[in-house]
Motif scaffolding. Sequence first.
Motif, mmCIF file in Angstrom:
data_model
loop_
_atom_site.group_PDB
_atom_site.id
_atom_site.type_symbol
_atom_site.label_atom_id
_atom_site.label_comp_id
_atom_site.label_asym_id
_atom_site.label_seq_id
_atom_site.Cartn_x
_atom_site.Cartn_y
_atom_site.Cartn_z
ATOM 1 N N GLY A 271 0.791 -1.230 0.000
ATOM 2 C CA GLY A 271 0.000 0.000 0.000
ATOM 3 C C GLY A 271 0.814 1.266 0.000
ATOM 4 O O GLY A 271 0.267 2.360 -0.148
ATOM 5 N N ILE A 272 2.143 1.162 0.143
ATOM 6 C CA ILE A 272 2.957 2.374 0.242
ATOM 7 C C ILE A 272 2.931 3.176 -1.056
ATOM 8 O O ILE A 272 3.159 4.389 -1.057
ATOM 9 N N GLU A 273 2.618 2.520 -2.160
ATOM 10 C CA GLU A 273 2.548 3.226 -3.437
ATOM 11 C C GLU A 273 1.412 4.247 -3.465
ATOM 12 O O GLU A 273 1.394 5.153 -4.317
ATOM 13 N N LYS A 274 0.470 4.135 -2.529
ATOM 14 C CA LYS A 274 -0.631 5.091 -2.475
ATOM 15 C C LYS A 274 -0.183 6.465 -1.989
ATOM 16 O O LYS A 274 -0.866 7.459 -2.218
ATOM 17 N N ILE A 275 0.969 6.497 -1.302
ATOM 18 C CA ILE A 275 1.525 7.785 -0.871
ATOM 19 C C ILE A 275 2.400 8.276 -2.019
ATOM 20 O O ILE A 275 3.606 8.044 -2.064
ATOM 21 N N GLY A 276 1.789 8.951 -2.958
ATOM 22 C CA GLY A 276 2.441 9.288 -4.210
ATOM 23 C C GLY A 276 3.708 10.106 -4.069
ATOM 24 O O GLY A 276 4.666 9.934 -4.824
ATOM 25 N N ARG A 277 3.745 10.983 -3.071
ATOM 26 C CA ARG A 277 4.903 11.863 -2.943
ATOM 27 C C ARG A 277 6.177 11.111 -2.551
ATOM 28 O O ARG A 277 7.284 11.613 -2.715
ATOM 29 N N LEU A 278 6.032 9.888 -2.042
ATOM 30 C CA LEU A 278 7.219 9.099 -1.688
ATOM 31 C C LEU A 278 7.907 8.518 -2.920
ATOM 32 O O LEU A 278 9.095 8.213 -2.872
ATOM 33 N N SER B 146 -6.565 3.402 18.301
ATOM 34 C CA SER B 146 -7.916 3.459 18.886
ATOM 35 C C SER B 146 -8.013 4.584 19.912
ATOM 36 O O SER B 146 -9.008 5.332 19.956
ATOM 37 N N LEU B 147 -6.973 4.718 20.719
ATOM 38 C CA LEU B 147 -6.971 5.758 21.737
ATOM 39 C C LEU B 147 -6.881 7.144 21.105
ATOM 40 O O LEU B 147 -7.595 8.081 21.505
ATOM 41 N N ALA B 148 -6.023 7.277 20.093
ATOM 42 C CA ALA B 148 -5.832 8.584 19.458
ATOM 43 C C ALA B 148 -7.114 9.063 18.797
ATOM 44 O O ALA B 148 -7.388 10.273 18.752
ATOM 45 N N LEU C 41 -3.913 12.512 2.858
ATOM 46 C CA LEU C 41 -2.879 11.740 2.163
ATOM 47 C C LEU C 41 -3.491 10.688 1.241
ATOM 48 O O LEU C 41 -2.781 9.820 0.724
ATOM 49 N N ASN C 42 -4.828 10.784 1.045
ATOM 50 C CA ASN C 42 -5.554 9.802 0.232
ATOM 51 C C ASN C 42 -5.427 8.390 0.796
ATOM 52 O O ASN C 42 -5.347 7.406 0.051
ATOM 53 N N LEU C 43 -5.409 8.298 2.120
ATOM 54 C CA LEU C 43 -5.315 7.012 2.798
ATOM 55 C C LEU C 43 -6.524 6.791 3.694
ATOM 56 O O LEU C 43 -7.153 7.751 4.162
ATOM 57 N N THR C 44 -6.844 5.530 3.949
ATOM 58 C CA THR C 44 -7.860 5.162 4.926
ATOM 59 C C THR C 44 -7.177 4.476 6.100
ATOM 60 O O THR C 44 -5.990 4.128 6.044
ATOM 61 N N MET C 45 -7.938 4.233 7.164
ATOM 62 C CA MET C 45 -7.384 3.534 8.315
ATOM 63 C C MET C 45 -7.026 2.103 7.944
ATOM 64 O O MET C 45 -6.034 1.548 8.435
ATOM 65 N N ASP C 46 -7.797 1.514 7.044
ATOM 66 C CA ASP C 46 -7.471 0.160 6.589
ATOM 67 C C ASP C 46 -6.116 0.137 5.876
ATOM 68 O O ASP C 46 -5.337 -0.810 6.046
ATOM 69 N N ASP C 47 -5.841 1.169 5.085
ATOM 70 C CA ASP C 47 -4.545 1.262 4.404
ATOM 71 C C ASP C 47 -3.405 1.281 5.412
ATOM 72 O O ASP C 47 -2.395 0.583 5.255
ATOM 73 N N VAL C 48 -3.575 2.085 6.453
ATOM 74 C CA VAL C 48 -2.520 2.226 7.454
ATOM 75 C C VAL C 48 -2.325 0.915 8.217
ATOM 76 O O VAL C 48 -1.187 0.499 8.496
ATOM 77 N N ASN C 49 -3.425 0.254 8.557
ATOM 78 C CA ASN C 49 -3.314 -1.023 9.265
ATOM 79 C C ASN C 49 -2.584 -2.067 8.402
ATOM 80 O O ASN C 49 -1.761 -2.841 8.907
ATOM 81 N N THR C 50 -2.886 -2.084 7.120
ATOM 82 C CA THR C 50 -2.223 -3.027 6.219
ATOM 83 C C THR C 50 -0.737 -2.713 6.117
ATOM 84 O O THR C 50 0.108 -3.626 6.126
#
Length: 492
Positions: free
Chosen positions: A228-235, A390-392, A405-414
């Motif tokens: 999923g890191i490719e979704k962060i285009g600026r990287l 969850s706490l945050a 960043l065009n990301l979802t929480m599912d993206d970050v968890n993956t």
Amino acid sequence: MMRTRNALKTLLLSMLLVLAVGMQAQTKIVVLTDTHVMAPELLVKDGNAWQQYLAGDRKLVDYSQQLFDTMIDRLKTDIRPDIVCITGDLSKDGELVSHQYVAAKLEQLREAGIRVLVIPGNHDYGTTTAHYYDGDNTQPAETANMEQLATIYEHFGYDSASEREATTLTYACEPVEGLTVIGIDTGIYGQLSSTTLQWVCDKASAAYAAGNRVIALMHHALIPHITGIEKIGRLMAVVQNYEHVRNSLANAGVSAVFTGHLHFGDIAQDFNEDLSVSIYDVSTAALASYPCSYRELTLSKDLQELQVSTGYVTSLPSQADFTSVARNRLRGNVESLIRSYTGDGNFITKGLINDAVELAADAVQLYADGNEHLSSDAADRLSTFNSMVSLASAFVDVEGKLSQLNLTMDDVNTMARSALENKTSCGIEGRESVTDDLSLTIPLRSQRKEETGIRERPVSDDAAVWHTLQGVPVEQPTHGLYIRNGKLVIVR
């Protein structure tokens, strides 16, 4: 009796000589990347300008010259490989003087009988921070263009021993008989035009069909090492349109691609579109970032296997324990990055932010060390991450910040699972895999007869019958190499 003994000795020596000549020795290859060498004359005088640059950059540019010089000395005196490959970002920011410094050092390897192959990275074409640093001031430094790079590195991939593609610094060569190496120029933004990709695949297919093993060098990653890191285009972490590029290279006969850019060492295995052919992406960590590592490759005598191991630069003339210096720099940079997004927080969130900073630094270090799935600390950090998110969410609009960043929480968890469990294609059926990041043997494919796995090619009365290379009949062949009526056939 004496004559008989001498005759036997002569015969024995002759037999040994014939055997020695007939045996092909193993080939030793070293892969470096992201050396980011800064020519010493760029730092005219230390001061605010230089210190501000260092504060905003995660690389060990202030040690880059020492790291590179130490590595060159080690290559000449200790490792003595047959070939050295550098997969881009040779210079700090594309400065002409930095490229000239690198080339002069590589010339020492060539004079020592070591073949050197390089390809450019995104920094090598010049960036906005290509400067001379003089106290509080900076002055622009001249940067190298494509043709200047081809001239500077003429003896390191761009001479008559290579065939170059017309529009880029992409080339193909055969540094060892039976091994084709293709250097792929992915430019500044990780792009491969259809023309360049077709040229690469044509060269790979021709070499593969001739019985050669084929590997490639490329700066940007071929495979998302963190799912999923490719979704962060600026990287720009992965070559653009990577699935098409991956399929094309795998189908053309490329067994492995050696990459850089990520600054982390990770080995990923993936497959072409129908999962019939595998391809490896061996990402090497930046020499100019923790853990300051490189790859040592051993090509077997029969060219069928490439053994990968990992080495490190742990000390410099100015720093006996350079590993600690590099590790602390990495952790400090992670802390600065997190705080640039979160600030220090209020009296409610301050402790949460401090914990997040520590967690992020631990996670990045684990990933940098490699084989994070073998560490119990990685599992603990992943569990802590899930609890912390969850706490945050009770205090911060996490989803809102991610959407920027065009990301979802599912993206970050993956991404977190992929990184800390060392899973390529995390959660993707048929593709998910865990690969050793530090030591691995990669099989190299070719069309050589000895790899068919059968003593004779099956001949059938029915010309429509196909067989795999193991002699198993198939009704409907997919992409790959098959036997039909006693002949080897490529199905594309």
